[in-house]
Design a protein around this motif. Structure first.
Motif: not given
Length: 222
Positions: A133-138, A142-143, A170-172, A179-180
């Motif tokens: 399980x993971x959180x995505x940050x950009x 990009x969000x 999606x991370x809070x 970028x990335x």
């Protein structure tokens, strides 16, 4: 926070092919700059050698031994100067390539191909992170591309590639400044940085070798 990295996944995804093309274009654009710098160094070396030969002709028997010593010293200094300038040029080329790739990818953030690139980066980060399980940050721009459909496509392709399942959200946290993608395990203990600059630094040795092999092959003859 511990940072984990793994080798690039087998095969070249669509996004990686696009990025590879950008990097190749950036390197090609540098060749003219390097060629001019190398020409200048060669002209300086030729001028120095001619001056040394002139010194030797003018020197008598008594001064010939001294002139030879001077010749060796001057040649050594010229060679060191050429190598020093060559290293400086390589460093400048490396920095310029990274900047060009960053600018090119940034300009593509609204392009239809960029969604594919972003998906590939997230999948690579999922494999590198190795978490259930993971959180995505950009970055903020990009969000806007990350929705349930994109996350579903990422998890589906990740499962097809690895046989494992992963839950993504999606991370809070505040958006990234550059970028990335950064993927953080749900427990917060590990993260995988797949931002553009970090990706380029991972490939730094490969890029430097490409610069050396393409533009500086004459150095081997020194």
């Amino acid at each position: 926070m511990e940072s984990k990295e793994k080798e690039k996944v087998n095969g070249m995804p669509d996004g990686a092919a696009i990025i590879s093309g950008i990097e190749a274009d950036a390197l090609a654009e540098e060749r003219q700059i390097i060629s001019e710098a190398e020409k200048h160094a060669a002209e300086k070396k030729d001028y120095t050698n001619k001056k040394i030969e002139s010194m030797l002709k003018d020197a008598g028997k008594e001064g010939r031994e001294q002139a030879e010593a001077v010749k060796k010293k001057i040649i050594s200094n010229v060679q060191l100067e050429i190598k020093r300038r060559s290293m400086n040029i390589r460093g400048a080329v490396m920095r310029d390539i990274i900047e060009r790739v960053e600018k090119k990818l940034d300009s593509m953030s609204g392009d239809s191909n960029y969604r594919t690139i972003l998906i590939d980066w997230i999948i690579e980060a999922c494999i590198g992170l190795d978490s259930e399980s993971a959180l995505i940050n950009t970055s903020e721009n990009e969000r806007k591309l990350i929705d349930e459909q994109l996350i579903s496509e990422v998890t589906g392709r990740f499962h097809a590639k690895t046989g494992r399942k992963i839950t993504l959200q999606l991370s809070q946290a505040p958006p990234l400044k550059s970028q990335g993608v950064v993927l953080t395990a749900a427990d917060g203990r590990t993260a995988f940085n797949n931002q553009v600059r970090t990706r380029m630094l991972r490939k730094e040795r490969e890029i430097r070798m490409a610069i050396y092999n393409t533009l500086f092959t004459d150095d081997r003859k020194e």
